[in-house]
Design a protein around this motif. Structure first.
Motif, PDB file in Angstrom:
ATOM      1  N   ALA A 134       0.843  -1.207   0.000  1.00 17.57           N
ATOM      2  CA  ALA A 134       0.000   0.000   0.000  1.00 17.57           C
ATOM      3  C   ALA A 134       0.873   1.250   0.000  1.00 17.57           C
ATOM      4  O   ALA A 134       0.552   2.228  -0.677  1.00 17.57           O
ATOM      5  CB  ALA A 134      -0.921   0.000   1.209  1.00 17.57           C
ATOM      6  N   SER A 135       1.995   1.189   0.704  1.00 20.78           N
ATOM      7  CA  SER A 135       2.816   2.407   0.710  1.00 20.78           C
ATOM      8  C   SER A 135       3.625   2.535  -0.582  1.00 20.78           C
ATOM      9  O   SER A 135       4.298   3.526  -0.806  1.00 20.78           O
ATOM     10  CB  SER A 135       3.711   2.480   1.961  1.00 20.78           C
ATOM     11  N   ASN A 136       3.516   1.529  -1.458  1.00 20.66           N
ATOM     12  CA  ASN A 136       4.142   1.624  -2.778  1.00 20.66           C
ATOM     13  C   ASN A 136       3.095   1.630  -3.888  1.00 20.66           C
ATOM     14  O   ASN A 136       3.348   1.161  -5.005  1.00 20.66           O
ATOM     15  CB  ASN A 136       5.145   0.483  -2.961  1.00 20.66           C
ATOM     16  N   GLY A 137       1.927   2.139  -3.582  1.00 21.33           N
ATOM     17  CA  GLY A 137       0.949   2.430  -4.619  1.00 21.33           C
ATOM     18  C   GLY A 137      -0.001   1.314  -5.001  1.00 21.33           C
ATOM     19  O   GLY A 137      -0.753   1.445  -5.970  1.00 21.33           O
ATOM     20  N   ILE A 138       0.011   0.203  -4.270  1.00 17.30           N
ATOM     21  CA  ILE A 138      -0.907  -0.896  -4.606  1.00 17.30           C
ATOM     22  C   ILE A 138      -2.144  -0.805  -3.711  1.00 17.30           C
ATOM     23  O   ILE A 138      -2.023  -0.682  -2.489  1.00 17.30           O
ATOM     24  CB  ILE A 138      -0.216  -2.269  -4.393  1.00 17.30           C
ATOM     25  N   SER A 139      -3.315  -0.905  -4.325  1.00 11.24           N
ATOM     26  CA  SER A 139      -4.535  -0.862  -3.529  1.00 11.24           C
ATOM     27  C   SER A 139      -4.804  -2.256  -2.965  1.00 11.24           C
ATOM     28  O   SER A 139      -5.063  -3.208  -3.712  1.00 11.24           O
ATOM     29  CB  SER A 139      -5.693  -0.401  -4.412  1.00 11.24           C
ATOM     30  N   CYS A 140      -4.703  -2.379  -1.658  1.00 13.66           N
ATOM     31  CA  CYS A 140      -4.986  -3.653  -0.989  1.00 13.66           C
ATOM     32  C   CYS A 140      -5.416  -3.338   0.446  1.00 13.66           C
ATOM     33  O   CYS A 140      -5.160  -2.247   0.933  1.00 13.66           O
ATOM     34  CB  CYS A 140      -3.767  -4.586  -1.024  1.00 13.66           C
ATOM     35  N   PRO A 141      -6.091  -4.295   1.099  1.00 14.23           N
ATOM     36  CA  PRO A 141      -6.550  -3.995   2.451  1.00 14.23           C
ATOM     37  C   PRO A 141      -5.375  -3.728   3.388  1.00 14.23           C
ATOM     38  O   PRO A 141      -4.279  -4.262   3.190  1.00 14.23           O
ATOM     39  CB  PRO A 141      -7.271  -5.274   2.878  1.00 14.23           C
ATOM     40  N   GLN A 142      -5.654  -2.935   4.391  1.00 11.61           N
ATOM     41  CA  GLN A 142      -4.622  -2.626   5.393  1.00 11.61           C
ATOM     42  C   GLN A 142      -4.974  -3.243   6.733  1.00 11.61           C
ATOM     43  O   GLN A 142      -6.125  -3.168   7.169  1.00 11.61           O
ATOM     44  CB  GLN A 142      -4.520  -1.099   5.559  1.00 11.61           C
ATOM     45  N   PRO A 143      -3.986  -3.835   7.391  1.00 15.89           N
ATOM     46  CA  PRO A 143      -4.251  -4.356   8.732  1.00 15.89           C
ATOM     47  C   PRO A 143      -4.592  -3.206   9.685  1.00 15.89           C
ATOM     48  O   PRO A 143      -3.993  -2.140   9.605  1.00 15.89           O
ATOM     49  CB  PRO A 143      -2.914  -4.992   9.142  1.00 15.89           C
ATOM     50  N   VAL A 144      -5.564  -3.466  10.547  1.00 11.49           N
ATOM     51  CA  VAL A 144      -5.926  -2.468  11.562  1.00 11.49           C
ATOM     52  C   VAL A 144      -5.220  -2.858  12.853  1.00 11.49           C
ATOM     53  O   VAL A 144      -5.357  -3.998  13.314  1.00 11.49           O
ATOM     54  CB  VAL A 144      -7.463  -2.468  11.788  1.00 11.49           C
ATOM     55  N   GLY A 196       6.730  -4.966  -4.867  1.00 11.53           N
ATOM     56  CA  GLY A 196       7.247  -5.892  -3.851  1.00 11.53           C
ATOM     57  C   GLY A 196       8.743  -5.759  -3.641  1.00 11.53           C
ATOM     58  O   GLY A 196       9.289  -6.197  -2.613  1.00 11.53           O
ATOM     59  N   LYS A 197       9.412  -5.150  -4.632  1.00 10.79           N
ATOM     60  CA  LYS A 197      10.864  -4.949  -4.485  1.00 10.79           C
ATOM     61  C   LYS A 197      11.099  -4.104  -3.241  1.00 10.79           C
ATOM     62  O   LYS A 197      10.393  -3.137  -3.008  1.00 10.79           O
ATOM     63  CB  LYS A 197      11.423  -4.188  -5.685  1.00 10.79           C
ATOM     64  N   GLY A 198      12.088  -4.452  -2.471  1.00  9.58           N
ATOM     65  CA  GLY A 198      12.383  -3.627  -1.307  1.00  9.58           C
ATOM     66  C   GLY A 198      11.625  -4.059  -0.066  1.00  9.58           C
ATOM     67  O   GLY A 198      11.849  -3.511   1.004  1.00  9.58           O
ATOM     68  N   PHE A 199      10.718  -5.043  -0.195  1.00  8.83           N
ATOM     69  CA  PHE A 199      10.066  -5.547   1.025  1.00  8.83           C
ATOM     70  C   PHE A 199      11.101  -6.361   1.795  1.00  8.83           C
ATOM     71  O   PHE A 199      11.701  -7.301   1.257  1.00  8.83           O
ATOM     72  CB  PHE A 199       8.843  -6.396   0.660  1.00  8.83           C
TER      73      PHE A 199
END
Ligand SMILES: Nc1ncnc2c1ncn2[C@@H]1O[C@H](COP(=O)(O)OP(=O)(O)OP(=O)(O)O)[C@@H](O)[C@H]1O
Ligand SMILES: N[C@@H](CCO)C(=O)O
Length: 327
Positions: A73-83, A132-135
């Motif tokens: 998400a912080s690299n521009g991919i729309s996906c759910p975020q853990p709360v 995913g690069k850099g994860f």
């Protein structure tokens, strides 16, 4: 998802006191999916998804899945975020299972994917591979070649009950894929590893986000492409749809070019991808837990796709010229 573990209303209300997401208004189990128990929660603060992680998920892997969603998400991919709960943790325990809450993603998954949807998933997949690069974390693929025989052994003695000859068919394919044909030196990185239509949400023709990272791992990027080819580019009678495949591969290639070596390897990767889902579906089909709210998926769909992939040895056999990948 599905529901294997039930959660009582008072237990859930108590659990939610550890979060800043308002008061529980209603919740219901989600019958879709097969892996984990999922609930849709409505609270005074909005809608959320609660997941209780089940059988195939190792607790130690959960920080990888949750961390990946945040990284993407912080690299521009729309996906759910853990709360996170009030102690700052995304991972918790409920009803004796590891549990997490993620935010609700708007959109619907395509019940009958068309070529536009296939292009959408191709683009989204390539963007995810780049993001995913850099994860910093990594996780081996537990369901790659060395994981298939143990799955087969769980199902072998009953495979012929599902279709006469299925046991021998799988065994022959396993022998082939274990025999040194699996590619080793292709580009690798973080892959989703389960990007089926029910894990890609659309608003109109546009991808609104991707969900369900519980098989994500580090593996060959082209293996993810092969999984998508099988999941998106066949009709309901299991005939291959080359128009959809071209759309998917071309859209992928516009974001991240598939090398010649990756293209050459695609047929064998697609055989492996077909066998992987045939095996997990077979094991699940033969072992539905009593009382679980789940609809097991059809293993034979993947036996048919595997038979098709066994007849393919090059991109040309799919009906795709190399130039078709950069349209
Ligand atoms: N963040 C979300 N926002 C909205 N709906 C969601 C979200 N996460 C899950 N869902 C709903 O729950 C369903 C199942 O979720 P998911 O695919 O993650 O489950 P699963 O058990 O891991 O399934 P499978 O591995 O079989 O695809 C989705 O099809 C969707 O309807
Ligand atoms: N997407 C998988 C289920 C989750 O592993 C399948 O359709 O078999």
């Amino acid at each position: 998802m599905a529901v294997y573990t039930d959660v009582a209303a008072d237990e859930l209300a108590e659990f939610l006191k550890h979060y800043d997401i308002g008061e529980l208004l209603s919740y219901k189990g989600i019958a879709e999916g097969v892996e984990n128990s999922n609930f849709l929660l409505h609270t005074t603060a909005g809608s959320f998804i609660l997941t209780l992680y089940e059988k195939r998920v190792a607790k130690n892997d959960l920080p990888f899945f949750l961390g990946l969603m945040t990284h993407l998400a912080s690299n521009g991919i729309s996906c759910p975020q853990p709360v996170k709960n009030k102690s700052g943790e995304a991972l918790s325990t409920l009803a004796g299972r590891p549990a997490a809450i993620i935010n609700f993603l708007e959109g619907v998954w395509p019940r009958k994917p068309n070529a536009t949807h296939c292009a959408g998933v191709g683009e989204a997949l390539a963007k995810m591979h780049l993001a995913g690069k850099g994860f910093a974390m990594s996780r081996a693929n537990a369901l790659s070649v060395s994981g298939w025989r143990p799955l087969f052994e769980q199902a072998a003695s009953r495979a012929d009950e599902v279709q006469p000859g299925l046991r021998g068919f799988i065994e022959t394919e396993l022998d082939y894929l274990e025999g040194g044909v699996w590619p080793k030196n292709l580009p690798h990185g973080v892959i989703h590893a389960d990007l089926f239509p029910d894990n890609v949400f659309f608003l109109g023709d546009q991808v609104s986000g991707i969900i369900d990272f519980t098989f994500a791992c580090n593996d060959l990027l082209a293996y993810d492409v092969a999984i998508c080819l099988n999941a998106w580019c066949f009709e309901s009678d299991c005939s291959f749809n080359v128009t959809k495949a071209r759309a998917l591969l071309a859209a992928y290639g516009r974001e991240r070019e598939l090398s010649e070596a990756e293209q050459k390897a695609l047929p064998v990767l697609a055989r492996g991808a077909a066998l992987r889902f045939l095996l997990t579906r077979l094991v699940d089909f033969l072992n539905v837990p009593a009382g679980a709210l789940v609809r097991p998926k059809d293993p034979l769909e993947y036996a048919r796709k595997l038979r098709f992939q066994q007849g393919v040895s090059s991109m040309r056999d799919y009906g795709i010229a190399a130039s078709g990948l950069v349209a």
